[in-house]
Write an enzyme that holds these catalytic residues in place. Structure first.
Site, mmCIF file in Angstrom:
data_model
loop_
_atom_site.group_PDB
_atom_site.id
_atom_site.type_symbol
_atom_site.label_atom_id
_atom_site.label_comp_id
_atom_site.label_asym_id
_atom_site.label_seq_id
_atom_site.Cartn_x
_atom_site.Cartn_y
_atom_site.Cartn_z
ATOM 1 N N HIS A 90 -6.856 35.051 -13.376
ATOM 2 C CA HIS A 90 -6.439 33.667 -13.614
ATOM 3 C C HIS A 90 -7.281 32.707 -12.763
ATOM 4 C CE1 HIS A 90 -3.196 30.585 -14.459
ATOM 5 N NE2 HIS A 90 -3.769 30.059 -13.378
ATOM 6 N N GLU A 91 -7.382 33.001 -11.479
ATOM 7 C CA GLU A 91 -8.119 32.092 -10.598
ATOM 8 C C GLU A 91 -9.608 32.087 -10.926
ATOM 9 O OE1 GLU A 91 -6.671 29.909 -8.857
ATOM 10 O OE2 GLU A 91 -4.691 30.784 -9.171
ATOM 11 N N THR B 143 -0.476 4.637 4.906
ATOM 12 C CA THR B 143 -1.797 4.025 5.038
ATOM 13 C C THR B 143 -1.900 3.165 6.291
ATOM 14 O OG1 THR B 143 -0.972 2.412 3.454
ATOM 15 C CG2 THR B 143 -2.555 4.022 2.641
ATOM 16 N N GLY B 144 -0.810 3.025 7.020
ATOM 17 C CA GLY B 144 -0.907 2.316 8.292
ATOM 18 C C GLY B 144 -0.332 0.912 8.267
ATOM 19 N N LYS B 145 0.614 0.639 7.380
ATOM 20 C CA LYS B 145 1.175 -0.715 7.303
ATOM 21 C C LYS B 145 1.994 -1.039 8.551
ATOM 22 C CE LYS B 145 3.224 0.249 3.400
ATOM 23 N NZ LYS B 145 2.721 1.630 3.227
ATOM 24 N N THR B 146 2.870 -0.115 8.912
ATOM 25 C CA THR B 146 3.678 -0.337 10.107
ATOM 26 C C THR B 146 2.780 -0.474 11.334
ATOM 27 O OG1 THR B 146 5.347 1.047 9.073
ATOM 28 C CG2 THR B 146 5.646 0.552 11.392
ATOM 29 N N PRO C 71 2.464 4.916 0.992
ATOM 30 C CA PRO C 71 3.005 5.353 2.278
ATOM 31 C C PRO C 71 1.927 6.008 3.131
ATOM 32 C CG PRO C 71 4.287 6.251 0.459
ATOM 33 C CD PRO C 71 3.132 5.568 -0.137
ATOM 34 N N ASP D 54 -0.349 24.461 -14.314
ATOM 35 C CA ASP D 54 -1.598 24.034 -14.943
ATOM 36 C C ASP D 54 -1.299 23.265 -16.229
ATOM 37 O OD1 ASP D 54 -2.852 25.507 -12.994
ATOM 38 O OD2 ASP D 54 -3.139 27.276 -14.275
ATOM 39 N N GLY E 210 0.820 -1.207 0.000
ATOM 40 C CA GLY E 210 0.000 0.000 0.000
ATOM 41 C C GLY E 210 0.847 1.247 0.000
HETATM 42 P P1 ADP Z 1 3.012 3.208 6.575
HETATM 43 O O1 ADP Z 1 3.855 2.258 7.321
HETATM 44 O O2 ADP Z 1 1.931 2.562 5.774
HETATM 45 O O3 ADP Z 1 3.772 4.179 5.743
HETATM 46 P P2 ADP Z 1 2.379 4.079 9.195
HETATM 47 O O4 ADP Z 1 1.808 2.845 9.760
HETATM 48 O O5 ADP Z 1 3.779 4.369 9.570
HETATM 49 O O6 ADP Z 1 2.232 4.111 7.635
HETATM 50 O O7 ADP Z 1 1.447 5.291 9.592
HETATM 51 C C1 ADP Z 1 1.953 6.473 10.132
HETATM 52 C C2 ADP Z 1 1.001 7.042 11.150
HETATM 53 O O8 ADP Z 1 -0.224 7.430 10.549
HETATM 54 C C3 ADP Z 1 0.613 6.052 12.208
HETATM 55 O O9 ADP Z 1 1.511 6.075 13.253
HETATM 56 C C4 ADP Z 1 -0.755 6.524 12.620
HETATM 57 O O10 ADP Z 1 -0.680 7.537 13.571
HETATM 58 C C5 ADP Z 1 -1.323 7.100 11.369
HETATM 59 N N1 ADP Z 1 -2.148 6.128 10.647
HETATM 60 C C6 ADP Z 1 -1.910 5.645 9.421
HETATM 61 N N2 ADP Z 1 -2.874 4.798 9.041
HETATM 62 C C7 ADP Z 1 -3.737 4.720 10.059
HETATM 63 C C8 ADP Z 1 -4.956 3.999 10.263
HETATM 64 N N3 ADP Z 1 -5.457 3.183 9.337
HETATM 65 N N4 ADP Z 1 -5.580 4.161 11.434
HETATM 66 C C9 ADP Z 1 -5.093 4.994 12.375
HETATM 67 N N5 ADP Z 1 -3.968 5.695 12.243
HETATM 68 C C10 ADP Z 1 -3.292 5.588 11.091
HETATM 69 ZN ZN ZN Z 2 -3.767 28.156 -12.533
HETATM 70 MG MG MG Z 3 5.916 2.290 7.442
#
Ligand code: ADP
Ligand code: ZN
Ligand code: MG
Length: 628
Positions: free
Chosen positions: A434-435, A217-220, A215, A512, A213
């Site tokens: 522009h905006e 997303t909470g893998k660690t 970076p 843009d 997944g």
């Molecule tokens: P990854 O390893 O996927 O890059 P991390 O697990 O290190 O991401 O996530 C970093 C921080 O973001 C976590 O310590 C937590 O605080 C928050 N976080 C990320 N995903 C979640 C989740 N699904 N639920 C709750 N907190 C999350």
């Molecule tokens: Zn623009």
């Molecule tokens: Mg990580």
């Protein structure tokens, strides 16, 4: 005692050098001889021979391999007293011995006295020894500094770089918004807690789980939660830490890690960024990376080496599963892949709930509204968002986080730090046009996302910003939506052209245009949305994976390349025309909106639409209200 060896050594070295020469001199001048034998007087060799002939010599003792002799002679001038004198002998005096023999004089040879030699030897050695000791300490010291040259001295000893946490303290409750992944991994917890359940029916417990997944997303976090739920130790190491300057170090680290893990089983080994070691072997240009390959081989061997039921489960994380070596993914190794996607709106709400537990939120703040405003945010982004909100609240000396802080925090996380507004000037006017161009084209095109706000407050790199609310959850995007987005992105440049003329357009549209080209090109080469037909001509963007993609980069001919270019141009030109037409046809409302924007700095989406509606028909857009 903090005391610098380097300084001491550097100072002592010159002193040693000087000392050495002095010392050597002292040794050299100390006559290595037999003065103890009381021969304080010297006699010449000639005189000695005379004495010999005169039979006045009574005994001769040879020293120093026959180079000197102590001679006992009777001195007739002094009442025939026996005298001991020293004689230096010429190098070749073999006849002397036979002469002594003939005369019946007692003689003896004494072995070389080598105290002197020992001291001399020590004198010669002491300098190199001190030098080496000095250098040794120098290295020892610098190896304590991170990345110091002394690291080179340590390569044999694999310094374990992994960390062990006996208790991670993270529970599944702390991980939100990724329900599918959690469910999959719930099973792993059961493996660790009650392996009998599985082994009883002959099931083999999986050895490895690969978390895939983007970076943040909470893998660690998930891996820690598994260890926390199962109550087992958590060993973690990052893939990049296996790879070192010296071939073989990574492999020895892998061995160390598995050895430690086996001693602590059941446990979890977490390998972060496994793509750093687990890339396809032999994919480098000009030969592979030996060190990495050896490390990977060792990892594969270790994974095969323990039986599935020892209670060690390896969890690895990557955001690039496509570059992993196939050998890692085969059954028996990382045979389970769990995808950890960025959360959807419901997931974001849950993550916000988790992270707002320890924060003081004002009652006006609706987490749902935040979740709605943050499509594409990962868990880490959301955690960061709430933290930024809390920081802003503290800075503004408020009691609790209000909606205003959250809004500012979102803007800040997405677009960067807020800058100071421009003073009224021609360039501020140009930016306003522009905006408004972006916002007006976006509002009047039916397939464009609704405007959320337009602002002239600079943020990050941007001088002004137009925010749109994507009205669907990152789902499928139609061709007309893409075209509307291209037209909207060209709206800024179109406004500059229509209002100020082609000669006055600015560099402000650079970003843009980059987006526009990217979108148009993908429409042609990836999504089959042009006259070229439904062909996929390019694989997903992303940096080239050296060696694998580089060689087979273009899967089409020159002729097709030309046609791609002309199709891309066709799309962009068509959208550009649309944008210019809209700007030309709505000059009055444009001017009014620009004046308002310069006055107020920010116009809210709802107000914007109301003003536009007074002059033109604003297409109805599906309001973004997903079910929570
Ligand atoms: P990854 O390893 O996927 O890059 P991390 O697990 O290190 O991401 O996530 C970093 C921080 O973001 C976590 O310590 C937590 O605080 C928050 N976080 C990320 N995903 C979640 C989740 N699904 N639920 C709750 N907190 C999350
Ligand atoms: Zn623009
Ligand atoms: Mg990580």
């Amino acid at each position: 005692m903090k005391f610098s060896w380097r300084v001491v050594v550097l100072w002592t070295l010159p002193a040693l050098v000087i000392g050495f020469f002095l010392w050597q001199g002292a040794f050299a001048s100390a006559p290595a001889e037999m003065t103890k034998n009381t021969a304080s007087t010297r006699m010449t060799y000639g005189r000695f021979l005379e004495y010999l002939d005169a039979n006045r010599v009574t005994s001769v003792d040879f020293y120093e391999g026959g180079r000197t002799a102590i001679v006992e002679a009777v001195d007739s001038e002094l009442d025939n007293r026996v005298q001991r004198v020293r004689v230096d002998l010429p190098n070749s005096a073999p006849e002397l011995i036979s002469k002594l023999k003939d005369k019946g004089i007692s003689f003896d040879a004494h072995p070389m006295r080598n105290d002197g030699a020992i001291w001399g030897l020590l004198g010669n050695l002491i300098f190199p020894i001190l030098l080496i000791t000095g250098l040794f300490f120098l290295f020892r010291r610098s190896s304590n500094l991170p990345g110091g040259p002394g690291q080179a001295m340590n390569f044999g000893k694999s310094k374990a770089r992994f960390q062990m946490e006996a208790k991670t303290g993270v529970k599944f409750d702390d991980v939100a918004g990724i329900e599918e992944a959690k469910e999959e991994l719930q099973e792993v917890v059961t493996f660790l807690k009650q392996p009998e359940k599985f082994t009883a029916v002959g099931a083999r417990i999986p050895k490895g789980v690969l978390l895939v997944g983007p970076p943040g997303t909470g893998k660690t976090l998930l891996a820690k939660a598994i260890a926390g739920e199962a109550g087992v130790p958590f060993f973690s190491i990052s893939g990049s830490e296996f790879v070192e300057m010296f071939v073989g170090v990574g492999a020895s680290r892998v061995r160390d890690l598995f050895k430690k893990a086996k001693d602590n089983a059941p446990c979890i080994i977490f390998i972060d960024e496994i793509d750093a070691v687990g890339r396809q072997r032999g994919a480098g240009i000009g030969g592979g990376n030996d060190e990495r390959e050896q490390t990977l081989n060792q990892l594969l061997t270790e994974m095969d080496g323990f039986e599935g039921n020892t209670g060690i489960i390896i969890i690895a994380a990557t955001n690039r599963p496509d570059v992993l070596d196939a050998a890692l993914l085969r059954p028996g190794r990382f045979d389970r892949q769990v995808t950890v996607d960025p959360p959807d709106i419901k997931g974001r709400l849950e993550i916000l709930q988790v992270h707002s537990r320890n924060k003081k939120l004002d009652s006006s703040v609706s987490l749902e509204a935040i979740a709605r405003r943050t499509p594409g945010f990962t868990g880490a982004d959301l955690a960061n968002l709430l933290n930024e909100g809390a920081i802003l609240t503290a800075r503004r000396r408020k009691e609790a986080i209000t909606l205003a802080e959250i809004d500012d925090a979102v803007d800040r996380v997405v677009a960067g730090m807020e800058g100071t507004p421009l003073v009224d000037s021609k360039s501020k006017r140009l930016i306003a046009y522009h905006e408004i161009g972006h916002a007006l084209v976006g509002t009047l095109l039916k397939d464009h996302d609704p405007v959320q706000k337009v602002t002239l407050i600079p943020r990050g790199q941007a001088q002004g910003l137009t925010w749109f609310t994507p009205n669907e959850e990152q789902g499928l995007i139609t061709r007309s939506q893409l075209k509307a987005r291209i037209a909207g992105a060209l709206g800024g440049r179109a406004a500059e052209e229509i209002i100020f003329g082609a000669a006055e357009v600015t560099t402000g549209a650079g970003g843009d245009l980059q987006q526009v080209s990217g979108m148009a090109r993908q429409m042609v080469t990836r999504f089959g949305m042009s006259d070229l037909g439904p062909l996929s001509l390019e694989s997903q963007q992303g940096e080239v994976f050296l060696g694998r993609d580089w060689m087979s980069r273009s899967d089409y001919s020159e002729a097709i390349a030309c046609r791609i270019d002309s199709q891309v141009r066709l799309i962009v030109e068509e959208c550009h025309e649309t944008a210019k037409r809209i700007m030309r046809e709505h000059r009055t409302v444009t001017d009014r909106l620009v004046d308002l924007l310069i006055e107020k700095e920010t116009i809210d989406g709802e107000e914007f639409r109301q003003i536009v509606a007074e002059y033109a028909e604003v297409p109805e857009k599906p309001q973004f209200a997903p079910q929570i």
